[in-house]
Design an enzyme around this catalytic site. Structure first.
Site, PDB file in Angstrom:
ATOM      1  N   LEU A  93       0.867  -1.182   0.000  1.00 20.19           N
ATOM      2  CA  LEU A  93       0.000   0.000   0.000  1.00 20.19           C
ATOM      3  C   LEU A  93       0.898   1.224   0.000  1.00 20.19           C
ATOM      4  O   LEU A  93       1.884   1.245   0.725  1.00 20.19           O
ATOM      5  CB  LEU A  93      -0.859   0.035   1.277  1.00 20.19           C
ATOM      6  CG  LEU A  93      -2.102  -0.852   1.311  1.00 20.19           C
ATOM      7  CD1 LEU A  93      -2.623  -0.959   2.718  1.00 20.19           C
ATOM      8  CD2 LEU A  93      -3.166  -0.293   0.400  1.00 20.19           C
ATOM      9  N   ASP A  94       0.548   2.230  -0.785  1.00 16.99           N
ATOM     10  CA  ASP A  94       1.451   3.391  -0.796  1.00 16.99           C
ATOM     11  C   ASP A  94       1.188   4.305   0.388  1.00 16.99           C
ATOM     12  O   ASP A  94       0.339   4.021   1.222  1.00 16.99           O
ATOM     13  CB  ASP A  94       1.376   4.127  -2.142  1.00 16.99           C
ATOM     14  CG  ASP A  94       0.018   4.739  -2.394  1.00 16.99           C
ATOM     15  OD1 ASP A  94      -0.181   5.259  -3.504  1.00 16.99           O
ATOM     16  OD2 ASP A  94      -0.847   4.703  -1.508  1.00 16.99           O
ATOM     17  N   VAL A  95       1.912   5.426   0.461  1.00 18.13           N
ATOM     18  CA  VAL A  95       1.929   6.227   1.683  1.00 18.13           C
ATOM     19  C   VAL A  95       0.545   6.783   2.005  1.00 18.13           C
ATOM     20  O   VAL A  95       0.092   6.762   3.145  1.00 18.13           O
ATOM     21  CB  VAL A  95       2.955   7.374   1.540  1.00 18.13           C
ATOM     22  CG1 VAL A  95       2.946   8.254   2.764  1.00 18.13           C
ATOM     23  CG2 VAL A  95       4.330   6.804   1.329  1.00 18.13           C
ATOM     24  N   ARG A 232      -6.601   6.138  -8.115  1.00 15.49           N
ATOM     25  CA  ARG A 232      -6.765   7.596  -8.115  1.00 15.49           C
ATOM     26  C   ARG A 232      -6.952   8.090  -9.544  1.00 15.49           C
ATOM     27  O   ARG A 232      -7.741   9.001  -9.806  1.00 15.49           O
ATOM     28  CB  ARG A 232      -5.540   8.257  -7.486  1.00 15.49           C
ATOM     29  CG  ARG A 232      -5.482   8.019  -6.005  1.00 15.49           C
ATOM     30  CD  ARG A 232      -4.440   8.843  -5.313  1.00 15.49           C
ATOM     31  NE  ARG A 232      -4.235   8.268  -4.007  1.00 15.49           N
ATOM     32  CZ  ARG A 232      -3.215   7.507  -3.660  1.00 15.49           C
ATOM     33  NH1 ARG A 232      -2.248   7.279  -4.520  1.00 15.49           N
ATOM     34  NH2 ARG A 232      -3.135   6.979  -2.466  1.00 15.49           N
TER      35      ARG A 232
END
Lengths: 339, 469
Positions: A93-95, A232
């Protein structure tokens, strides 16, 4: 040296704003601290003949047998018992994203690869905001454009979502590398079991609108082989399709294969006992899912990824989870080589 | 030091030969300006600056609150006959462009008016609009039998075009051209029918078998003919016209069906195998039955009654009517006793038939690629196509098929979500999937809009689409 009893898969709730690597390191540090704090085994004793002053006195030295602890076993000499843990991460999972993050310890790392090969879908809750467009598609990026959004209705959004789902269904069939002209392809398509079992671009298997309150909206997305930045981008493209613009405010993974938010440990429970309990609870689920998916694909010869020896080794490793004994696997493997 | 001294000092170093010396001088200048407060070092914008920039940014409006969805027409398939209506595919407008024989995916056809009805024939297309303007019908494609009316050639005013590459208006001999509306069009192999609301049915094209509803003239030359026949005498107003390969069917408001044209396969349903040149009412099992829909494209015909029963007549060589009879030609309408529920809509192809029931289930029978995989090539009893193939799943359980259409060897289904599914033989790319292979089970066609209606031909298709927003 691996800790016995601490091997398997568990899920953790990664908060937003931290990198996944930090989460893994924090967990590793915490586990090591707790494992090292556990009472160690008593130091070995050895019989040593120690000089002691003779009862007669006058400088005579007598050797007295005494059982003394071995210096080599002293904690200050040995150091901490566990210095590293083999902890692997599943789908990252990204930040900016948060949600279910699967980790494996010890032998569980092998199951991570197998779970990856099952190509199970992940479920995300994605929050969006109409009216803005930014360069990295999230609300913290540089503003590119602001647009009106009062013409958007829930019906229009659902129409766009239906089209996204339709085109992704097509991609699902196309990337699954099955010949469309066979009866087998028809049977799988009817059951809905066609899925890419190899590399493919991100595919959304299902998408629907959970909440709609202008300018905010929330979507539930089931997807395969995705990245959070791709989700996104999907939000941004939905904004463009609706003749406006949109940014993504929240990406939260609520399900990763068989692990749901209920199985994920919150930060307050990142300790040894909760993790051991989580591993025990998830063991059965993981096992059944792996057997089901790998068995289903073993029947269809062009699709299965593992050959006979690998499959038998996998089943053996699953059984070994219960026994927590390494020797039988190594022993059987050697027998296979000889035979 | 005064500011002027700095500027005096800088040019002296610019004349220097090494660039390093110049950079050092500029750095020194910058440092001096900084020390004196003449400039501020660069810093990432603060939250307050970002918020102010955000509020000051202009807001663009791409669509107003009353933005309407636009109606569009998409075409795909074989283009050399001109049936797609895009001349640059046949005659490219730039030297480096190549002619496009097949358009494998949907391509937008620009039209002036909103097209309400479209029909694909064997190599030609008719588009009709519901307007009160003078021009109501446009045609493109093959015109060797004047199935698109008389299209005056610009080079020679006495001759007509044999191939029409662009949607060209068809002049109809209307009594009240500014009041009559065209309701529906239909195309067969070499003839076409235009249905109006108050002036009956207009027929044009080949009449060698009486399919235009007028007396057969021996050795009549159909190419470049100005003749458009008008049919008015029916028991009530005609509400649907259907063209088979070489015959025509008319359905009236009272629920009766009239037919004319070739009957060697019994497709006129009049009890004989001869040609009929005057529309005659059908009897048989549909006498007295209120028929709500008729369909035909090849030599087999189907009719649906208001009670949900299916009647069929015509060619049965491909088991289309084998459930009631062994004969391969049926010249009287027969009731097909299927136990599949109340039928809402039926469509006939060349060798296969398809029906849609009230519950939204799709049933196919006949011969060819029926849509249930390569193993099912022929069946006399209807077989259901599972709804999961049309996008119905646990995630969207109320997705239903709303309409079914048939071309000569392909099928099309429209769902209530506006998705178009096609399957069948992919003759010259007519399925629109982007591939040239046949499709053995329903496959989505990617159309940039919600598909409202589709017309299937032999090797091309036309769809009427509404944009999303």
């Amino acid at each position: 040296m691996a800790a016995p009893g601490l091997a398997g898969l568990f899920a953790v709730y990664k908060p937003a704003g931290v990198a996944w690597g930090r989460v893994r390191e924090a967990l590793e540090t915490r586990l090591l601290r707790e494992l090292n704090a556990a009472p160690q085994r008593a130091p070995r004793q050895q019989v040593r003949f120690l000089p002691s002053p003779a009862p007669e006195g006058g400088g005579a030295v007598e050797l007295v047998a005494a059982s003394v602890p071995v210096l080599a076993d002293h904690p200050l000499v040995r150091g901490p018992r566990f210095r590293k843990l083999k902890m692997g991460a599943g789908h990252r999972l990204d930040v900016k994203a948060s949600g279910v993050f699967v980790l494996g310890i010890g032998h569980g790392n092998k199951l991570l690869t197998d779970l990856y090969n099952c190509h199970l879908t992940k479920v995300y809750t994605v929050g969006g905001l109409f009216g803005k467009a930014t360069d990295d598609f999230s609300d913290t990026g540089n503003l590119i454009e602001k647009t009106t959004f009062d013409h958007i209705t829930r019906e229009k959004l659902e129409r766009i979502l239906a089209v996204i789902q339709g085109t992704n269904q097509k991609a699902l069939l196309m990337y699954s590398n099955i010949d469309m002209k066979t009866q087998e392809a028809y049977e799988l398509a009817v059951k809905g079991l066609i899925r890419p079992m190899g590399k493919s671009p991100p595919i959304i298997t299902a998408i629907r609108c959970l909440q709609f309150a202008l300018p905010e909206f929330q979507l539930e997305i089931h997807c395969l082989h995705e990245t959070q930045q791709y989700l996104r981008k999907v939000v941004h493209e939905i904004g463009l399709e609706l003749k406006s613009s949109a940014v993504c405010t929240q990406v939260r993974r609520t399900r990763d294969g068989v692990f749901t938010v209920d199985d994920a440990l919150p930060r307050t429970q990142w300790n040894l006992q909760s993790i051991q309990e989580a591993i025990r609870n998830c063991q059965l689920k993981v096992q059944t899912e792996l057997e089901k998916t790998l068995a289903a694909h073993e029947e269809n010869s062009p699709l299965h990824q593992l050959d006979g020896t690998q499959l038998s080794m996998l089943c053996r490793s699953l059984r070994e989870q219960h026994n927590t004994a390494e020797t039988c696997q190594r022993g059987d493997g050697q027998q296979k080589e000889r035979g | 030091m005064r500011a002027g001294e700095l500027t005096l000092r800088a040019p002296a170093c610019e004349g220097g030969q090494d660039g390093g010396g110049l950079r050092a001088a500029m750095a020194g200048l910058a440092r001096r300006l900084l020390c004196r407060g003449f400039c501020v070092p660069a810093r990432p914008p603060s939250t307050r600056q970002l918020r102010e920039a955000d509020e000051a940014a202009p807001v663009f409006q791409y669509a107003g609150k009353a933005a309407r969805r636009k109606d569009r027409v998409f075409v795909w398939g074989f283009s050399y006959s001109g049936a797609l209506g895009i001349p640059s595919f046949v005659k490219p407008d730039a030297g480096w462009k190549k002619p496009r024989r097949i358009q494998p995916t949907p391509y937008r056809l620009e039209t002036e008016d909103k097209i309400s009805s479209a029909a694909c024939g064997y190599g030609f297309t008719l588009l009709a609009s519901n307007t009160r303007d003078i021009t109501k019908v446009w045609g493109m494609g093959l015109n060797k039998d004047s199935q698109l009316g008389f299209q005056r050639s610009r080079r020679d005013q006495t001759k007509a075009y044999e191939y029409v590459l662009e949607p060209s208006p068809i002049p109809l001999p209307l009594e009240k051209p500014q009041q009559t509306r065209v309701l529906q069009v239909s195309c067969g192999r070499a003839h076409s029918l235009v249905l109006t609301d108050s002036e009956g049915v207009f027929t044009m094209g080949n009449n060698s078998y009486g399919q235009c509803g007028r007396k057969v003239v021996e050795d009549e030359i159909y190419s470049g003919s100005h003749l458009i026949h008008q049919l008015k005498e029916f028991d009530s107003r005609v509400v649907q016209v259907v063209c088979g390969q070489d015959h025509s069917l008319f359905r009236t408001k009272k629920g009766s069906v009239y037919a004319c044209g070739w009957g060697a396969d019994g497709q006129t349903g009049l009890g004989h195998y001869n040609i009929t040149s005057v529309p005659t009412k059908l009897q048989g099992d549909i006498a007295g039955v209120n028929i709500i829909q008729v369909s035909s494209y090849g030599d087999c015909c189907l009719a649906v009654s208001d009670e949900g029963d299916v009647f069929g007549w015509g060619n049965s060589e491909y088991l289309q009517l084998a459930s009631v009879t062994e004969t391969t030609q049926v010249n009287v309408p027969r009731h097909l006793p299927f136990k599949i529920g109340k039928v809402k809509e039926a469509a006939c192809g060349g060798t296969g038939n398809i029906v849609l029931t009230e519950e939204g289930n799709v049933f196919v029978w006949g011969y060819g690629i029926l849509g249930k995989g390569p193993n099912l090539t022929e069946t006399a009893e209807p077989e259901m196509i599972p709804p999961s193939l049309f996008g119905c799943s646990d995630f969207s359980p109320d997705t239903r098929v709303a309409h079914v259409r048939c071309g000569l060897s392909q099928f099309a289904a429209l769902t209530n979500r506006g998705e178009l599914f096609v399957w069948g033989k992919n003759l010259r790319g007519c399925l629109g999937t982007g591939r040239m292979e046949d499709q053995y089970f329903p496959w989505r066609v990617t159309v940039p809009g919600e598909v409202v209606d589709v017309a299937c031909g032999v090797d091309h298709m036309v769809s009427m689409v509404r944009s999303f927003t």
